[in-house]
Design a protein around this motif. Structure first.
Motif, PDB file in Angstrom:
ATOM      1  N   GLY A  47       0.843  -1.191   0.000  1.00  0.00           N
ATOM      2  CA  GLY A  47       0.000   0.000   0.000  1.00  0.00           C
ATOM      3  C   GLY A  47       0.877   1.238   0.000  1.00  0.00           C
ATOM      4  O   GLY A  47       1.787   1.356  -0.803  1.00  0.00           O
ATOM      5  N   ASP A  48       0.632   2.144   0.935  1.00  0.00           N
ATOM      6  CA  ASP A  48       1.438   3.358   1.056  1.00  0.00           C
ATOM      7  C   ASP A  48       2.628   3.177   1.990  1.00  0.00           C
ATOM      8  O   ASP A  48       3.410   4.108   2.180  1.00  0.00           O
ATOM      9  N   GLU A  49       2.756   2.016   2.588  1.00  0.00           N
ATOM     10  CA  GLU A  49       3.835   1.748   3.541  1.00  0.00           C
ATOM     11  C   GLU A  49       5.014   1.083   2.825  1.00  0.00           C
ATOM     12  O   GLU A  49       4.828   0.276   1.916  1.00  0.00           O
ATOM     13  N   ARG A  50       6.228   1.428   3.282  1.00  0.00           N
ATOM     14  CA  ARG A  50       7.441   0.849   2.713  1.00  0.00           C
ATOM     15  C   ARG A  50       8.320   0.335   3.841  1.00  0.00           C
ATOM     16  O   ARG A  50       8.448   0.996   4.875  1.00  0.00           O
ATOM     17  N   TYR A  51       8.918  -0.834   3.620  1.00  0.00           N
ATOM     18  CA  TYR A  51       9.718  -1.476   4.654  1.00  0.00           C
ATOM     19  C   TYR A  51      11.050  -1.950   4.095  1.00  0.00           C
ATOM     20  O   TYR A  51      11.149  -2.337   2.935  1.00  0.00           O
ATOM     21  N   LEU A  52      12.045  -1.951   4.964  1.00  0.00           N
ATOM     22  CA  LEU A  52      13.358  -2.494   4.661  1.00  0.00           C
ATOM     23  C   LEU A  52      13.587  -3.621   5.662  1.00  0.00           C
ATOM     24  O   LEU A  52      13.597  -3.387   6.870  1.00  0.00           O
ATOM     25  N   SER A  97      15.828  -7.322  11.450  1.00  0.00           N
ATOM     26  CA  SER A  97      15.033  -6.143  11.817  1.00  0.00           C
ATOM     27  C   SER A  97      14.159  -5.727  10.646  1.00  0.00           C
ATOM     28  O   SER A  97      14.471  -5.984   9.494  1.00  0.00           O
ATOM     29  N   VAL A  98      13.040  -5.116  10.993  1.00  0.00           N
ATOM     30  CA  VAL A  98      12.109  -4.560  10.004  1.00  0.00           C
ATOM     31  C   VAL A  98      12.071  -3.070  10.259  1.00  0.00           C
ATOM     32  O   VAL A  98      11.761  -2.629  11.363  1.00  0.00           O
ATOM     33  N   GLU A  99      12.405  -2.303   9.234  1.00  0.00           N
ATOM     34  CA  GLU A  99      12.465  -0.855   9.367  1.00  0.00           C
ATOM     35  C   GLU A  99      11.452  -0.216   8.424  1.00  0.00           C
ATOM     36  O   GLU A  99      11.424  -0.516   7.238  1.00  0.00           O
ATOM     37  N   LYS A 100      10.610   0.626   8.950  1.00  0.00           N
ATOM     38  CA  LYS A 100       9.663   1.375   8.135  1.00  0.00           C
ATOM     39  C   LYS A 100      10.425   2.572   7.573  1.00  0.00           C
ATOM     40  O   LYS A 100      11.056   3.315   8.322  1.00  0.00           O
ATOM     41  N   ALA A 103       9.344   7.126   1.278  1.00  0.00           N
ATOM     42  CA  ALA A 103       9.431   6.853  -0.158  1.00  0.00           C
ATOM     43  C   ALA A 103      10.823   7.131  -0.707  1.00  0.00           C
ATOM     44  O   ALA A 103      11.326   6.376  -1.540  1.00  0.00           O
ATOM     45  N   ALA A 104      11.471   8.196  -0.247  1.00  0.00           N
ATOM     46  CA  ALA A 104      12.805   8.548  -0.747  1.00  0.00           C
ATOM     47  C   ALA A 104      13.840   7.490  -0.356  1.00  0.00           C
ATOM     48  O   ALA A 104      14.654   7.074  -1.183  1.00  0.00           O
ATOM     49  N   GLU A 105      13.807   7.041   0.898  1.00  0.00           N
ATOM     50  CA  GLU A 105      14.741   6.005   1.355  1.00  0.00           C
ATOM     51  C   GLU A 105      14.502   4.701   0.599  1.00  0.00           C
ATOM     52  O   GLU A 105      15.438   4.005   0.217  1.00  0.00           O
ATOM     53  N   PHE A 106      13.237   4.368   0.389  1.00  0.00           N
ATOM     54  CA  PHE A 106      12.886   3.145  -0.326  1.00  0.00           C
ATOM     55  C   PHE A 106      13.428   3.194  -1.752  1.00  0.00           C
ATOM     56  O   PHE A 106      14.052   2.249  -2.221  1.00  0.00           O
ATOM     57  N   GLU A 107      13.212   4.304  -2.421  1.00  0.00           N
ATOM     58  CA  GLU A 107      13.649   4.430  -3.813  1.00  0.00           C
ATOM     59  C   GLU A 107      15.170   4.415  -3.917  1.00  0.00           C
ATOM     60  O   GLU A 107      15.732   3.803  -4.817  1.00  0.00           O
ATOM     61  N   LYS A 108      15.839   5.053  -2.982  1.00  0.00           N
ATOM     62  CA  LYS A 108      17.303   5.038  -2.971  1.00  0.00           C
ATOM     63  C   LYS A 108      17.816   3.608  -2.822  1.00  0.00           C
ATOM     64  O   LYS A 108      18.703   3.177  -3.551  1.00  0.00           O
ATOM     65  N   ALA A 109      17.233   2.873  -1.886  1.00  0.00           N
ATOM     66  CA  ALA A 109      17.653   1.484  -1.678  1.00  0.00           C
ATOM     67  C   ALA A 109      17.334   0.638  -2.904  1.00  0.00           C
ATOM     68  O   ALA A 109      18.133  -0.210  -3.320  1.00  0.00           O
ATOM     69  N   ARG A 110      16.190   0.877  -3.522  1.00  0.00           N
ATOM     70  CA  ARG A 110      15.796   0.095  -4.698  1.00  0.00           C
ATOM     71  C   ARG A 110      16.722   0.364  -5.875  1.00  0.00           C
ATOM     72  O   ARG A 110      17.150  -0.552  -6.571  1.00  0.00           O
ATOM     73  N   LEU A 111      17.046   1.613  -6.086  1.00  0.00           N
ATOM     74  CA  LEU A 111      17.891   1.971  -7.230  1.00  0.00           C
ATOM     75  C   LEU A 111      19.366   1.629  -7.025  1.00  0.00           C
ATOM     76  O   LEU A 111      20.041   1.208  -7.956  1.00  0.00           O
ATOM     77  N   HIS A 112      19.834   1.801  -5.810  1.00  0.00           N
ATOM     78  CA  HIS A 112      21.252   1.571  -5.548  1.00  0.00           C
ATOM     79  C   HIS A 112      21.556   0.186  -5.024  1.00  0.00           C
ATOM     80  O   HIS A 112      22.722  -0.173  -4.909  1.00  0.00           O
TER      81      HIS A 112
END
Length: 114
Positions: A47-52, A97-100, A103-112
């Motif tokens: 949904g609107d939530e993003r997790y690492l 660990s699960v980190e919420k 969007a910016a952190e998620f996209e950075k991790a996804r791209l890099h």
């Protein structure tokens, strides 16, 4: 703990309540949840939530597997702050660990890919 009390606790402890945080409850993932692999971690958009999801150090091969699923206590597609595993067809790996994240952190991790 309700959000106002959690925010107050963060303020009292000197933490930023908007910053990345461990979710308080389990999340039931579904067919619309998206997973992406990163070096030593798995990214989930639900949904609107993003997790690492950080994985144990010896699990880099699981994070690079083509098909992944999240399992907690035998329940598939259940992601919890503690006790979850990421499973590939050949192996299971503990989520440390699960980190919420935003969007910016998620996209950075996804791209890099970290």
């Amino acid at each position: 703990m309700s959000r106002p009390y959690a925010a107050l606790l963060c303020i009292l402890l000197g933490a930023n309540p908007v910053a990345s945080a461990q979710p308080a409850e389990c999340t039931k993932l579904n067919s619309t949840s998206q997973m992406a692999r990163a070096r030593g971690a798995v990214l989930i958009k639900h949904g609107d939530e993003r997790y690492l999801l950080h994985l144990a150090k010896e699990c880099s091969d699981v994070a690079s597997a083509r098909h992944l699923r999240v399992v907690t206590g035998g329940d598939e597609h259940l992601m919890c702050p503690q006790g979850s595993e990421v499973a590939s067809p050949s192996r299971r790996c503990a989520v440390t660990s699960v980190e919420k994240v935003d969007a910016a952190e998620f996209e950075k991790a996804r791209l890099h890919r970290y």
